[in-house]
Design a protein around this motif. Structure first.
Motif, short mmCIF file in Angstrom:
data_model
loop_
_atom_site.label_atom_id
_atom_site.label_comp_id
_atom_site.label_asym_id
_atom_site.label_seq_id
_atom_site.Cartn_x
_atom_site.Cartn_y
_atom_site.Cartn_z
N PRO A 102 -15.51 -8.95 -4.00
CA PRO A 102 -15.16 -8.88 -2.58
C PRO A 102 -16.06 -9.74 -1.71
O PRO A 102 -17.22 -9.99 -2.03
N GLN A 149 -17.20 -3.51 1.84
CA GLN A 149 -15.88 -4.13 1.91
C GLN A 149 -15.26 -4.29 0.54
O GLN A 149 -15.93 -4.64 -0.43
N GLN A 150 -13.95 -4.03 0.47
CA GLN A 150 -13.20 -4.18 -0.77
C GLN A 150 -12.42 -5.49 -0.77
O GLN A 150 -12.15 -6.07 0.29
N SER A 151 -12.03 -5.96 -1.94
CA SER A 151 -11.22 -7.17 -2.06
C SER A 151 -9.81 -6.91 -1.52
O SER A 151 -9.26 -5.81 -1.67
N ILE A 152 -9.23 -7.94 -0.94
CA ILE A 152 -7.92 -7.76 -0.31
C ILE A 152 -6.78 -7.82 -1.33
O ILE A 152 -5.73 -7.20 -1.13
N SER A 191 -14.04 -2.48 7.74
CA SER A 191 -13.94 -3.83 8.29
C SER A 191 -12.52 -4.35 8.35
O SER A 191 -12.30 -5.51 8.71
N THR A 210 -9.92 -4.42 5.83
CA THR A 210 -9.27 -5.08 4.69
C THR A 210 -7.85 -4.57 4.47
O THR A 210 -6.92 -5.36 4.28
N ARG A 217 -11.78 -9.44 13.16
CA ARG A 217 -11.26 -10.02 11.92
C ARG A 217 -9.73 -10.15 11.98
O ARG A 217 -9.17 -11.18 11.61
#
Length: 226
Positions: free
Chosen positions: A155, A163-166, A190, A192, A220
């Motif tokens: 991520p 934060q996690q990967s999208i 954040s 995502t 964002r």
């Protein structure tokens, strides 16, 4: 009025103006993010209106009570056949499952495969997988064809340390919801999952109770161009 108080007021004014600017920009998308405790804000969500809840609540034991609140509200706001999908830690998994099955029906336990990443936990387990809990509000309207091990690239932590990967979020949204469905994330962080929802042509509503993180999510999303 002393100089410190003047600075505080100017900072508060600027913060309010920034938030209003980002919220105005966000209206151009089909996303709404609100600042506050999800247990209060979710009362504004109509019953049987949400196609998918995709979220990543806090894992420590002191926050476990939030998971039951989440499950209880999910039962109210999900459409019949709608899904609650939640990332989870391992330590309190059994208690979380008990909370969820108290209000919803179990569908599957999937896993997030952290590509190239591993860490040694205090119990000496080499951890490379994050549980993904999948429950639904009966009756089940359709069967979902999907892989229950979802690869997650490293991520981007520029926006938040958790934060996690999208990419996995987009995968789950694509398979467990339909275009223009309303997606809900009670723990926005954040943003995502919000961004993934917008990219996949879904409507989105989410809540975040930390002001700084809330501003990060707004910025964002407002800066993203489809």
């Amino acid at each position: 009025m002393d100089s410190d108080e003047l600075k505080r007021r100017e900072f508060a004014k600027q913060r309010k103006e920034d938030i209003e600017k980002f919220e105005k920009s966000l209206k151009q998308t089909k996303a709404v993010i609100k600042l506050g405790d999800f247990r209060d804000l979710i009362k504004e969500v109509k019953p049987n209106s949400v196609g998918l809840i995709l979220t990543d609540p806090p894992y420590p034991k002191k926050y476990l009570y939030l998971w039951e609140d989440l499950a209880r509200e999910a039962k109210r706001v999900l459409k019949p056949g709608g899904f609650l999908i939640s990332y989870s830690g391992q330590y309190h998994l059994l208690q979380i499952l008990d909370y969820f099955k108290k209000y919803l029906d179990y569908y599957w336990l999937a896993g997030l495969n952290h590509i190239g990443k591993k860490r040694m936990l205090p119990n000496l387990v080499v951890n490379r997988m994050k549980p993904i809990l999948i429950f639904y509000k009966p009756p089940l309207k359709r069967k979902i064809s999907f892989s229950d091990l979802i690869d997650s690239p490293a991520p981007d932590k520029r926006f938040h340390e958790w934060q996690q990967s999208i990419e996995p979020a987009e995968y789950l949204i694509s398979h467990f919801s339909l275009p223009n469905d309303l997606i809900l994330d009670p723990f926005v962080g954040s943003g995502t999952f919000a961004l993934a929802s917008i990219k996949r042509k879904r409507r989105f509503i989410g809540f975040e109770n930390d002001t700084n993180t809330y501003k990060i999510a707004l910025r964002r999303l407002s800066e993203w161009k489809n």
